[in-house]
Design a protein around this motif. Structure first.
Motif, PDB file in Angstrom:
ATOM      1  N   LEU A  82       0.543  -1.045  -0.140  1.00  0.00           N
ATOM      2  CA  LEU A  82      -0.126   0.006   0.064  1.00  0.00           C
ATOM      3  C   LEU A  82       1.163   1.417  -0.164  1.00  0.00           C
ATOM      4  CD1 LEU A  82      -3.363   0.543   1.957  1.00  0.00           C
ATOM      5  CD2 LEU A  82      -1.266   1.877   1.754  1.00  0.00           C
ATOM      6  N   LEU A  83       1.884   1.149   0.302  1.00  0.00           N
ATOM      7  CA  LEU A  83       2.675   2.635   1.032  1.00  0.00           C
ATOM      8  C   LEU A  83       4.278   2.473   0.169  1.00  0.00           C
ATOM      9  CD1 LEU A  83       1.795   4.086   4.340  1.00  0.00           C
ATOM     10  CD2 LEU A  83       1.091   4.656   1.799  1.00  0.00           C
ATOM     11  N   HIS A 123      -1.836  -6.046   2.037  1.00  0.00           N
ATOM     12  CA  HIS A 123      -3.124  -5.285   2.045  1.00  0.00           C
ATOM     13  C   HIS A 123      -4.499  -5.443   0.773  1.00  0.00           C
ATOM     14  CE1 HIS A 123      -0.515  -3.081   4.899  1.00  0.00           C
ATOM     15  NE2 HIS A 123      -1.551  -2.549   5.353  1.00  0.00           N
ATOM     16  N   THR A 141       6.866   1.440   6.345  1.00  0.00           N
ATOM     17  CA  THR A 141       5.592   1.483   5.207  1.00  0.00           C
ATOM     18  C   THR A 141       4.483   1.203   6.357  1.00  0.00           C
ATOM     19  OG1 THR A 141       5.534   0.397   3.635  1.00  0.00           O
ATOM     20  CG2 THR A 141       7.148   2.397   3.336  1.00  0.00           C
ATOM     21  N   ASP A 142       5.019   0.564   7.383  1.00  0.00           N
ATOM     22  CA  ASP A 142       3.248   1.117   7.543  1.00  0.00           C
ATOM     23  C   ASP A 142       3.717   0.609   9.441  1.00  0.00           C
ATOM     24  OD1 ASP A 142       0.637  -1.584   7.615  1.00  0.00           O
ATOM     25  OD2 ASP A 142       1.478  -1.277   9.720  1.00  0.00           O
ATOM     26  N   SER A 143       2.619   1.806   9.944  1.00  0.00           N
ATOM     27  CA  SER A 143       2.585   1.358  11.864  1.00  0.00           C
ATOM     28  C   SER A 143       2.553   0.718  12.838  1.00  0.00           C
ATOM     29  CB  SER A 143       0.820   2.304  11.818  1.00  0.00           C
ATOM     30  OG  SER A 143       0.201   2.216  12.157  1.00  0.00           O
ATOM     31  N   HIS A 144       2.413  -0.215  12.200  1.00  0.00           N
ATOM     32  CA  HIS A 144       2.533  -1.382  13.325  1.00  0.00           C
ATOM     33  C   HIS A 144       3.924  -2.980  12.808  1.00  0.00           C
ATOM     34  CE1 HIS A 144      -1.807  -0.576  12.858  1.00  0.00           C
ATOM     35  NE2 HIS A 144      -2.038  -0.310  13.805  1.00  0.00           N
ATOM     36  N   LEU A 185      -9.137  -3.647   7.637  1.00  0.00           N
ATOM     37  CA  LEU A 185      -9.124  -2.013   7.070  1.00  0.00           C
ATOM     38  C   LEU A 185     -10.132  -1.514   5.916  1.00  0.00           C
ATOM     39  CD1 LEU A 185      -6.020  -0.535   5.297  1.00  0.00           C
ATOM     40  CD2 LEU A 185      -7.131  -2.946   5.180  1.00  0.00           C
ATOM     41  N   ARG A 235      -7.906  -1.401  14.784  1.00  0.00           N
ATOM     42  CA  ARG A 235      -8.278   0.057  14.815  1.00  0.00           C
ATOM     43  C   ARG A 235      -9.757   0.438  15.104  1.00  0.00           C
ATOM     44  NH1 ARG A 235      -3.601   2.905  11.649  1.00  0.00           N
ATOM     45  NH2 ARG A 235      -2.215   3.281  13.680  1.00  0.00           N
ATOM     46  N   ARG A 288     -13.781   2.191   9.236  1.00  0.00           N
ATOM     47  CA  ARG A 288     -12.975   1.417   9.195  1.00  0.00           C
ATOM     48  C   ARG A 288     -12.892   0.267   8.784  1.00  0.00           C
ATOM     49  NH1 ARG A 288      -6.894   1.370   9.516  1.00  0.00           N
ATOM     50  NH2 ARG A 288      -6.338  -1.006  10.442  1.00  0.00           N
TER      51      ARG A 288
HETATM   52  C1  LIG Z   1      -2.386   0.984   5.349  1.00  0.00           C
HETATM   53  C2  LIG Z   1      -1.040   1.344   6.520  1.00  0.00           C
HETATM   54  C3  LIG Z   1      -0.875   2.367   6.044  1.00  0.00           C
HETATM   55  C4  LIG Z   1      -1.735   1.363   7.868  1.00  0.00           C
HETATM   56  C5  LIG Z   1      -0.859   1.561   8.574  1.00  0.00           C
HETATM   57  O1  LIG Z   1       0.025   2.221   8.433  1.00  0.00           O
HETATM   58  O2  LIG Z   1      -1.261   0.832   9.862  1.00  0.00           O
HETATM   59  C6  LIG Z   1      -2.427  -0.536   7.752  1.00  0.00           C
HETATM   60  O3  LIG Z   1      -2.294  -0.916   7.852  1.00  0.00           O
HETATM   61  C7  LIG Z   1      -3.932  -0.057   9.067  1.00  0.00           C
HETATM   62  O4  LIG Z   1      -3.937  -0.937   9.392  1.00  0.00           O
HETATM   63  O5  LIG Z   1      -4.293   0.876   9.216  1.00  0.00           O
END
Ligand SMILES: CC(C)[C@H](C(=O)O)[C@@H](O)C(=O)O
Ligand code: SF4
Length: 419
Positions: free
Chosen positions: A37-38, A67, A121-124, A363, A382, A387
């Motif tokens: 995705l990113l 994703h 490149t993913d927050s997790h 998501l 989340r 969402r």
């Molecule tokens: C799509 C990606 C940027 C996002 C993240 O970085 O967490 C996703 O994995 C999420 O869980 O919202």
């Protein structure tokens, strides 16, 4: 003056004997992960051509398509095709697709190395902290800088210590620990800080369960979440033939910006209410809320232990006729384990719809999309507005056990009555 494990990892990555919170350093990256995705499609593929057109170390770059895999439409198929082709064009041998969410694949493939510094490149990417690996999410532009230089400019974060001691009661799990912790400090309570977890309740968790906790550190704004690696972690790594790394541990006199202590024996199942991850209540305050969909999966709680917990509750039972119960194991190898142990059969007999290992439903990208007015409980991390689908749908978060109990009753339910 002592250092925390985060400070030691950053000091090592920046070839310094010591660092302290607030210092700015250039840190060498051990592993750079891009998802579909990113990853390459955003900025990187375009700009890297003007910056030498190669990555700094092909062995340290991992690309995971998760994703959009499996593609639900032509656009998603083209993103996968682009990502796959970019990996091949740039000689990235560590390309994975269709194995499940990136954070589970990173763990299973042995990239979560104790004492190392990982960016993704993913927050997790914080999930890697369950192995004592400093993992943090960065944006695509920052990843471009890492790919061409192998370094990242970093301000050393402060650390907060969360000590959980005591025995969890039956029906209470790692997800309840992290939800209760986020309730305590709020969704911005750890912004740009490290959440370090310790105490015998944490040590008693499996590595799978620890990953749930560090995965959600970012939901309190944390730079990363860390748990000191122990024999359980080293056994996990040796079982997959991964390196033991250079584990780092906080000094007894390390300085923390804050310290919190909790008694795990008093913890009851926790539920995050729509639409904020820190709007957490004891399950008794959410019981009875009508549910149309229950989702068990994701990099937060889609692991073998999670499916096994749900199966224990659902064995011999049926999902409520109103409820769509979706299951997506966090990796193909978890599916293999869950099939050979009969767990998938139990979940399917109860009425589960078994989905591909993917981010998809987590998501709202594909499968399990909610319509207006629908309400779901999910084992994910989340529950922002929209969402999982329509902006007027509601999402509750809970443990896999809470998801399973709710799927049976068609309303938020306390899993302890089933155990
Ligand atoms: C799509 C990606 C940027 C996002 C993240 O970085 O967490 C996703 O994995 C999420 O869980 O919202
Ligand atoms: S939180 Fe959900 S969307 Fe994000 S990486 Fe994990 S499974 Fe994928």
């Amino acid at each position: 003056m002592g250092m925390t494990m985060a400070e030691k990892i950053i000091a090592k990555a920046s070839n310094k004997l010591a660092v302290k919170p607030g210092d700015f350093v250039w840190a060498n990256i051990n592993t750079a992960m891009m998802d579909d995705l990113l990853g390459p499609r955003v900025v990187i593929a375009d700009q890297i051509k003007k910056l030498g057109n190669t990555v700094w170390d092909k062995e340290k770059v991992v690309i995971i398509s998760d994703h959009y895999s499996p593609a639900a439409n032509i656009t998603q198929a083209e993103i996968l095709q682009f990502t796959r082709n970019w990996a091949s064009e740039y000689g990235i041998g560590k390309y994975y697709e269709g194995l499940g969410p990136c954070h589970q694949v990173l763990a299973e493939k042995g990239f979560d190395i104790p004492g190392s510094l990982m960016v993704g490149t993913d927050s997790h990417t914080t999930t890697a902290g369950a192995f004592g690996c400093f993992g943090t999410g960065i944006g695509s532009t920052e990843m471009l800088g890492v790919l061409v230089s192998g370094q990242i400019w970093l301000r050393v974060p402060e650390s907060i210590l969360f000590t959980w001691n005591g025995k969890l009661q039956s029906g209470v799990f790692a997800k309840d620990i992290i939800l209760r912790t986020i309730k305590e400090i709020g969704q911005a309570g750890a912004t740009y800080k490290v959440m370090e977890f310790a105490g015998n309740a944490i040590e008693n968790l499996t590595v799978d369960e620890r990953m749930t906790i560090t995965n959600m550190a970012v939901e309190a704004g944390a730079k990363t979440g860390l748990i000191a690696p122990d024999e359980k972690v080293f056994a996990y790594l040796s079982a997959i033939g991964a390196q033991r790394g250079d584990p780092q541990y906080s000094d007894p006199d390390a300085i923390y910006s804050e310290r919190y202590s909790f008694d795990a024996s008093k913890l009851v199942p926790q539920i995050a209410l729509p639409h904020e991850v820190d709007k957490v209540v004891d399950v008794s305050e959410a019981e009875g809320e009508v549910i149309h969909q229950a989702y068990l999966g994701s990099c937060t709680n889609g692991r073998f232990d999670d499916l096994a917990q749900a199966a224990k509750i659902l064995k011999g039972k049926k999902v409520h006729p109103r409820v769509r119960f979706l299951v997506s194991a966090a990796s193909r190898s978890i599916y293999h384990q869950a099939i050979t142990t009969g767990i998938i059969e139990t979940l399917s007999d109860a009425g589960a719809m078994i989905l591909a290992p993917s981010c998809g439903a987590c998501l709202g990208l594909h499968s399990g999309i909610l319509a207006r007015g629908e309400r779901a409980i999910s084992s994910t991390n989340r529950n922002f507005v929209g969402r999982m689908g329509h902006k007027e749908s509601d999402l509750f978060l809970g443990s896999p056990a809470s998801v399973a109990a709710t799927a049976i009753e068609g309303k938020i339910a306390d899993p302890r009555k089933y155990l």
